[in-house]
Design a protein around this motif. Structure first.
Motif, PDB file in Angstrom:
ATOM      1  N   LEU A 119      -8.776  39.424 -52.194  1.00  0.00           N
ATOM      2  CA  LEU A 119      -7.371  39.794 -51.996  1.00  0.00           C
ATOM      3  C   LEU A 119      -6.768  39.227 -50.715  1.00  0.00           C
ATOM      4  CD1 LEU A 119      -7.545  43.501 -53.200  1.00  0.00           C
ATOM      5  CD2 LEU A 119      -6.788  41.501 -54.484  1.00  0.00           C
ATOM      6  N   VAL A 169      -3.124  49.210 -37.595  1.00  0.00           N
ATOM      7  CA  VAL A 169      -1.687  49.460 -37.768  1.00  0.00           C
ATOM      8  C   VAL A 169      -0.879  48.962 -36.564  1.00  0.00           C
ATOM      9  CG1 VAL A 169       0.037  51.272 -38.095  1.00  0.00           C
ATOM     10  CG2 VAL A 169      -2.125  51.408 -39.292  1.00  0.00           C
ATOM     11  N   PHE A 185       1.891  40.641 -49.390  1.00  0.00           N
ATOM     12  CA  PHE A 185       1.201  41.895 -49.055  1.00  0.00           C
ATOM     13  C   PHE A 185       0.445  42.456 -50.253  1.00  0.00           C
ATOM     14  CE2 PHE A 185       1.320  46.554 -49.333  1.00  0.00           C
ATOM     15  CZ  PHE A 185       0.625  46.916 -48.185  1.00  0.00           C
ATOM     16  N   SER A 188      -0.948  49.593 -50.774  1.00  0.00           N
ATOM     17  CA  SER A 188      -0.345  50.746 -51.455  1.00  0.00           C
ATOM     18  C   SER A 188       1.183  50.617 -51.514  1.00  0.00           C
ATOM     19  CB  SER A 188      -0.713  52.020 -50.685  1.00  0.00           C
ATOM     20  OG  SER A 188      -0.221  51.918 -49.362  1.00  0.00           O
TER      21      SER A 188
HETATM   22  P1  NAD Z   1      -2.948  50.164 -47.597  1.00  0.00           P
HETATM   23  O1  NAD Z   1      -1.538  50.064 -48.048  1.00  0.00           O
HETATM   24  O2  NAD Z   1      -3.356  51.394 -46.868  1.00  0.00           O
HETATM   25  O3  NAD Z   1      -3.312  48.934 -46.648  1.00  0.00           O
HETATM   26  C1  NAD Z   1      -3.030  47.584 -46.972  1.00  0.00           C
HETATM   27  C2  NAD Z   1      -2.767  46.788 -45.720  1.00  0.00           C
HETATM   28  O4  NAD Z   1      -1.664  47.348 -45.027  1.00  0.00           O
HETATM   29  C3  NAD Z   1      -3.937  46.755 -44.719  1.00  0.00           C
HETATM   30  O5  NAD Z   1      -4.128  45.445 -44.246  1.00  0.00           O
HETATM   31  C4  NAD Z   1      -3.464  47.646 -43.598  1.00  0.00           C
HETATM   32  O6  NAD Z   1      -3.920  47.236 -42.329  1.00  0.00           O
HETATM   33  C5  NAD Z   1      -1.958  47.495 -43.664  1.00  0.00           C
HETATM   34  N1  NAD Z   1      -1.261  48.676 -43.156  1.00  0.00           N
HETATM   35  C6  NAD Z   1      -1.694  49.958 -43.157  1.00  0.00           C
HETATM   36  N2  NAD Z   1      -0.764  50.757 -42.587  1.00  0.00           N
HETATM   37  C7  NAD Z   1       0.277  49.966 -42.233  1.00  0.00           C
HETATM   38  C8  NAD Z   1       1.535  50.195 -41.619  1.00  0.00           C
HETATM   39  N3  NAD Z   1       1.911  51.411 -41.242  1.00  0.00           N
HETATM   40  N4  NAD Z   1       2.343  49.151 -41.419  1.00  0.00           N
HETATM   41  C9  NAD Z   1       1.988  47.922 -41.812  1.00  0.00           C
HETATM   42  N5  NAD Z   1       0.796  47.636 -42.395  1.00  0.00           N
HETATM   43  C10 NAD Z   1      -0.045  48.642 -42.607  1.00  0.00           C
HETATM   44  O7  NAD Z   1      -3.809  49.931 -48.915  1.00  0.00           O
HETATM   45  P2  NAD Z   1      -5.385  49.926 -49.086  1.00  0.00           P
HETATM   46  O8  NAD Z   1      -5.911  51.296 -48.853  1.00  0.00           O
HETATM   47  O9  NAD Z   1      -5.988  48.800 -48.334  1.00  0.00           O
HETATM   48  O10 NAD Z   1      -5.507  49.577 -50.652  1.00  0.00           O
HETATM   49  C11 NAD Z   1      -5.316  50.531 -51.634  1.00  0.00           C
HETATM   50  C12 NAD Z   1      -4.011  50.367 -52.368  1.00  0.00           C
HETATM   51  O11 NAD Z   1      -3.747  49.007 -52.603  1.00  0.00           O
HETATM   52  C13 NAD Z   1      -4.007  51.002 -53.736  1.00  0.00           C
HETATM   53  O12 NAD Z   1      -2.745  51.560 -53.985  1.00  0.00           O
HETATM   54  C14 NAD Z   1      -4.264  49.844 -54.682  1.00  0.00           C
HETATM   55  O13 NAD Z   1      -3.822  50.023 -55.986  1.00  0.00           O
HETATM   56  C15 NAD Z   1      -3.512  48.771 -53.981  1.00  0.00           C
HETATM   57  N6  NAD Z   1      -4.062  47.470 -54.344  1.00  0.00           N
HETATM   58  C16 NAD Z   1      -3.305  46.634 -55.082  1.00  0.00           C
HETATM   59  C17 NAD Z   1      -3.819  45.411 -55.461  1.00  0.00           C
HETATM   60  C18 NAD Z   1      -3.038  44.425 -56.276  1.00  0.00           C
HETATM   61  O14 NAD Z   1      -3.492  43.297 -56.414  1.00  0.00           O
HETATM   62  N7  NAD Z   1      -1.896  44.784 -56.824  1.00  0.00           N
HETATM   63  C19 NAD Z   1      -5.111  45.063 -55.082  1.00  0.00           C
HETATM   64  C20 NAD Z   1      -5.847  45.960 -54.319  1.00  0.00           C
HETATM   65  C21 NAD Z   1      -5.309  47.154 -53.938  1.00  0.00           C
END
Ligand code: NAD
Length: 453
Positions: A119, A169, A185, A188
């Protein structure tokens, strides 16, 4: 060096035009491949330390994807990057029209932890194949994989071209204040919204690969053995920590009991017991505790056991689940599989349509009318009929969500396009033009303009 300085250097490097050269892109794609292969063991070890993922799963669901992407772009770069001729309308004769794909510029890729290599690195590969520079911010949640990617990339690539930013973060918040030409990106929907807002401040285009509750619908005409086998594999792969894993099952009430037994028999056959090295662990205590709260012990049909010290949660089937249960209020993202029932197939589809648009949806059936209704009546990112998860392994299909499960898509040609601008160029000859469009106007000119347009 701070993030601002790195981006400034990348902007200067992009302006030098070097990344637009196809030979340059190919050299670095080859190098990327070499670096991955040379450091494969470092990558396996880091992910094992983060959440016990086996070498087999890491190769099949991560490394092989990344290598396949590099090969795809090496093979198709010329045709993807070349200007495409399109028809020129009558008003623009004599002329020719072409679409020139051009790199967007300096890009930012933000990765998720659950498939940290695939990813993070697949979008990076698409970004550089399309001629951009890139800063990658992997997820700090899988800390060892983040460090491994930073090490192997930052030691082997010039910072002004490709750089891995470590941090959590606080760091990503700083990075998001900068003006990029594209942000990609994965994560979530909640954080996706934060990223989208930050991008909007600079009018930066985004691709958001998000998540949601992906249903698997099983009708009475399905091949139950195949359905159970494939659902069990796709759900418990990576211990359910897969964005496209079937989140819950909707099965025809008439066949529920025998289908639950078939699911159970495949869970047992695939052996996900605590001593099974092929079964992944939960990423951290926070998710472990969150998942345990979703297991209503009164509704456990199979499984339900856990071990906090090793972050092991047994594959768990829940039955007698209702739409109001806690497990149906959020994306599960773990090895818990609620089974709900339906009396009428079309009502089941309507129930799905009432919720947020899923990233994926799956249907198990042998009935062609049901297939048609499933495709046309509910909106979701993508999916399979008589399988789960595998649609994302076909590079000829775009991969992405819709609504709250995402904006935009990638993989193969679609990944290249996600990091490209389609520049439209009309090229005119300098002779043979009637004076029709130029003033002074007349009724005669209008008469001819009406005929032409
Ligand atoms: P997450 O949203 O918590 O984190 C993703 C990224 O965002 C990380 O790199 C993290 O450092 C960053 N991040 C966290 N908090 C932030 C903030 N406040 N501001 C800016 N960036 C921030 O998600 P996760 O726990 O890594 O993954 C799980 C989620 O991702 C699930 O909802 C899953 O379905 C989704 N997901 C989607 C795909 C896809 O291809 N569509 C693939 C994998 C996971």
């Amino acid at each position: 060096m701070n993030f601002h300085d790195i981006l400034t250097r990348q902007q200067e490097f992009f302006t030098s035009q070097k990344t637009k050269n196809l030979k340059f892109r190919k050299i670095y794609l080859e190098k990327f491949k070499e670096v991955i292969i040379k450091n494969e063991d470092i990558l396996y070890e880091a992910i094992y330390r983060d959440f016990g993922k086996s070498k087999f799963d890491t190769y099949t669901t991560e490394i092989s994807f990344v290598l396949k992407d590099i090969d795809y772009y090496l093979k198709n770069l010329h045709s993807l990057a070349k200007p495409k001729r399109v028809r020129t309308n009558l008003a623009n004769q004599l002329g020719s029209s072409k679409i020139h794909p051009e790199p967007l510029g300096c890009t930012l890729v933000i990765g998720a932890w659950n498939y940290p290599y695939q990813l993070s690195l697949s979008p990076v590969i698409a970004a550089i194949a399309a001629g951009n520079t890139c800063i990658l911010k992997p997820s700090e949640v899988a800390e060892n994989t983040m460090k491994a990617m930073a090490k192997i990339i930052n030691e082997n690539f010039p910072k002004e071209y490709l750089f891995v930013a470590e941090g959590g973060v606080e760091e990503i918040t700083e990075i998001l204040k900068l003006k990029f030409d594209k942000i990609f990106f994965t994560g979530s929907p909640k954080v996706g919204q934060i990223v989208y807002e930050a991008a909007a401040k600079h009018l930066t285009p985004v691709t958001l690969e998000l998540g949601g509750k992906s249903p698997a619908v099983v009708t009475s005409s399905a091949n139950f053995e195949v359905a159970a086998k494939r659902i069990v594999w796709g759900k418990f792969l990576n211990a359910g920590q897969t964005c496209v894993a079937p989140d819950y099952i909707l099965v025809d009430e008439k066949v529920k009991d025998s289908f639950l037994d078939t699911l159970k028999s495949y869970i047992e056959k695939f052996n996900y017991q605590p001593d099974a090295a092929h079964y992944t662990r939960i990423i951290n205590d926070r998710n472990f505790d969150r998942l345990l709260k979703l297991i209503d012990q009164e509704k456990v049909f199979y499984g339900g056991k856990s071990d906090a010290s090793s972050k092991y949660i047994e594959p768990t089937l829940l039955h007698k689940v209702t739409w109001a249960d806690a497990v149906m209020q959020e994306e599960i993202f773990g090895p818990i599989l609620p089974v709900l029932t339906f009396k009428n197939f079309n009502e089941a589809l309507l129930q799905i349509a009432k919720g947020e648009k899923p990233l994926s949806a799956y249907l198990f059936t042998n009935d062609s009318e049901e297939k048609e209704h499933f495709i046309s009546k509910i909106s979701f990112g993508g999916g399979c009929i008589n399988d789960v998860v595998m649609h994302l392994s076909n590079d000829n299909l775009p991969f992405g969500g819709v609504g709250t499960s995402g904006i935009g898509n990638y993989h193969g040609k679609f990944g290249f396009d996600a990091f490209s601008h389609q520049k439209a160029i009309l090229s005119r000859v300098t002779w043979g033009e009637p004076d029709l469009k130029y003033p002074p106007y007349s009724d005669k000119k209008l008469h001819w303009i009406k005929k032409l347009l």
